[in-house]
Scaffold this motif. Structure first.
Motif, short mmCIF file in Angstrom:
data_model
loop_
_atom_site.label_atom_id
_atom_site.label_comp_id
_atom_site.label_asym_id
_atom_site.label_seq_id
_atom_site.Cartn_x
_atom_site.Cartn_y
_atom_site.Cartn_z
N GLY A 1 8.69 3.94 9.99
CA GLY A 1 8.06 3.08 8.99
C GLY A 1 6.66 2.69 9.43
O GLY A 1 5.71 2.69 8.65
N GLY A 2 6.54 2.38 10.72
CA GLY A 2 5.21 2.09 11.27
C GLY A 2 4.31 3.30 11.15
O GLY A 2 3.16 3.19 10.72
N GLY A 3 4.83 4.47 11.50
CA GLY A 3 4.04 5.69 11.38
C GLY A 3 3.56 5.92 9.96
O GLY A 3 2.41 6.31 9.73
N HIS A 4 4.44 5.67 9.00
CA HIS A 4 4.05 5.85 7.59
C HIS A 4 2.98 4.85 7.18
O HIS A 4 1.90 5.22 6.69
CB HIS A 4 5.30 5.71 6.71
CG HIS A 4 5.05 5.91 5.25
ND1 HIS A 4 4.09 6.77 4.76
CD2 HIS A 4 5.64 5.33 4.16
CE1 HIS A 4 4.10 6.73 3.43
NE2 HIS A 4 5.01 5.86 3.05
N ALA A 5 3.21 3.57 7.40
CA ALA A 5 2.25 2.54 6.97
C ALA A 5 0.92 2.68 7.71
O ALA A 5 -0.15 2.57 7.10
CB ALA A 5 2.85 1.15 7.21
N ASN A 6 0.99 2.96 9.01
CA ASN A 6 -0.25 3.04 9.79
C ASN A 6 -1.13 4.19 9.30
O ASN A 6 -2.35 4.05 9.18
CB ASN A 6 0.08 3.26 11.27
CG ASN A 6 0.78 2.07 11.89
OD1 ASN A 6 0.79 0.97 11.31
ND2 ASN A 6 1.39 2.27 13.06
N HIS A 7 -0.51 5.34 9.01
CA HIS A 7 -1.31 6.49 8.56
C HIS A 7 -1.83 6.28 7.15
O HIS A 7 -2.95 6.71 6.83
CB HIS A 7 -0.52 7.78 8.71
CG HIS A 7 -0.39 8.21 10.14
ND1 HIS A 7 0.62 7.74 10.96
CD2 HIS A 7 -1.16 9.02 10.92
CE1 HIS A 7 0.46 8.26 12.18
NE2 HIS A 7 -0.61 9.04 12.18
N PHE B 1 0.79 -1.23 0.00
CA PHE B 1 0.00 0.00 0.00
C PHE B 1 0.82 1.28 0.00
O PHE B 1 0.30 2.33 -0.30
CB PHE B 1 -0.92 0.02 1.22
CG PHE B 1 -1.91 -1.10 1.24
CD1 PHE B 1 -3.05 -1.02 0.46
CD2 PHE B 1 -1.71 -2.22 2.00
CE1 PHE B 1 -3.97 -2.04 0.45
CE2 PHE B 1 -2.62 -3.25 2.01
CZ PHE B 1 -3.75 -3.17 1.23
N THR B 2 2.09 1.23 0.38
CA THR B 2 2.81 2.49 0.59
C THR B 2 4.05 2.60 -0.28
O THR B 2 5.08 3.08 0.14
CB THR B 2 3.20 2.66 2.06
OG1 THR B 2 3.99 1.53 2.45
CG2 THR B 2 2.00 2.77 2.95
N SER C 1 8.57 -1.79 0.24
CA SER C 1 7.51 -0.98 0.83
C SER C 1 7.71 -0.92 2.34
O SER C 1 8.40 -1.77 2.94
CB SER C 1 6.14 -1.60 0.53
OG SER C 1 6.00 -2.83 1.22
N ALA C 2 7.06 0.07 2.96
CA ALA C 2 7.12 0.16 4.43
C ALA C 2 6.54 -1.11 5.05
O ALA C 2 7.06 -1.61 6.06
CB ALA C 2 6.35 1.39 4.90
N GLU C 3 5.48 -1.67 4.44
CA GLU C 3 4.88 -2.89 4.99
C GLU C 3 5.85 -4.06 4.95
O GLU C 3 5.94 -4.85 5.90
CB GLU C 3 3.60 -3.28 4.22
CG GLU C 3 2.40 -2.43 4.55
CD GLU C 3 2.29 -1.22 3.67
OE1 GLU C 3 3.28 -0.90 2.96
OE2 GLU C 3 1.22 -0.59 3.67
#
Ligand code: MN3
Length: 219
Positions: A92-98, A9-10, A69-71
């Motif tokens: 990376g978590g912040g990016h994928a989560n948002h 997704f990212t 990807s971040a995921e």
């Protein structure tokens, strides 16, 4: 574990291979029934952007990781070089989560697909119970974090909370819905009333998007 990652997704990157802030597919004021436009704009352009900036900085000397990807990085978190694990976990978590959050709270509710409805019924009895459990989980996250609806390796649904920007992916779970309960997500309108923010958002879940995420692990 990688079978969870059917869809990525990212992967939005620029010509230099750096992660970039994804554009929202709706205007900041179009979710004003439940989140005010000023909070949305600050959250997207400042908070989310900062995670991306710091993730890019952490990976500047890791060209091999920047192609993922971040995921994918979060799924493989424990096997990454130790000097980047903290940054990938947090930023990376912040990016994928948002990236997920903007899509699952989009102002188009849609409907739970038949398959997702069946899975919810199997795991929680019915949708109302699922939302009650999700609501209680989100309320009880201590400090900053997230509450999630996620799919495990056996394709069962789970509700869990995570602290900070920890992603369920790093536990081998694919998140299909998540609610951000950091104060920056709600404080301007709701102040200390986190339960009111949570119940408002849970009434506006974009079930079309959540169902699509669920179907990526049904193949
Ligand atoms: Mn946030």
């Amino acid at each position: 574990m990688s079978n969870l990652l059917v869809q990525e997704f990212t992967n939005t990157t620029n010509a230099q291979g750096e992660f970039v802030l994804p554009q929202l597919k709706y205007s900041y004021d179009s979710v004003a029934d439940y989140i005010d436009a000023e909070t949305m704009e600050i959250h997207h352009t400042k908070h989310h952007q900062t995670y991306i900036t710091k993730l890019n900085a952490a990976l500047v000397n890791h060209a091999d990781l920047r192609t993922q990807s971040a995921e994918a990085l979060l799924l493989n978190l424990n096997n990454l070089p130790s000097e980047v694990q903290g940054a990938v976990r947090n930023h990376g978590g912040g990016h994928a989560n948002h990236c997920l959050f903007w899509e699952v709270i989009a102002p188009h509710s849609g409907q739970c697909s038949k398959d997702l409805t069946n899975a919810i019924d199997n795991s929680f009895g019915n949708l109302e119970n699922c939302l009650t459990e999700l609501n209680n989980c989100a309320i009880s996250v201590f400090g900053s974090g997230w509450a999630w609806l996620a799919v495990d390796q056996q394709k069962n649904l789970k509700i869990l909370g995570t602290p900070n920007q920890d992603s369920p992916l790093s536990q081998g779970l694919l998140p299909i819905f998540g609610i951000d309960v950091w104060e920056h997500a709600y404080y301007l309108r709701y102040q200390n009333r986190r339960p009111d923010y949570i119940s408002s958002v849970l009434k506006h879940i974009n079930w079309d998007n959540v169902s699509a995420r669920f179907h990526t692990v049904q193949k």
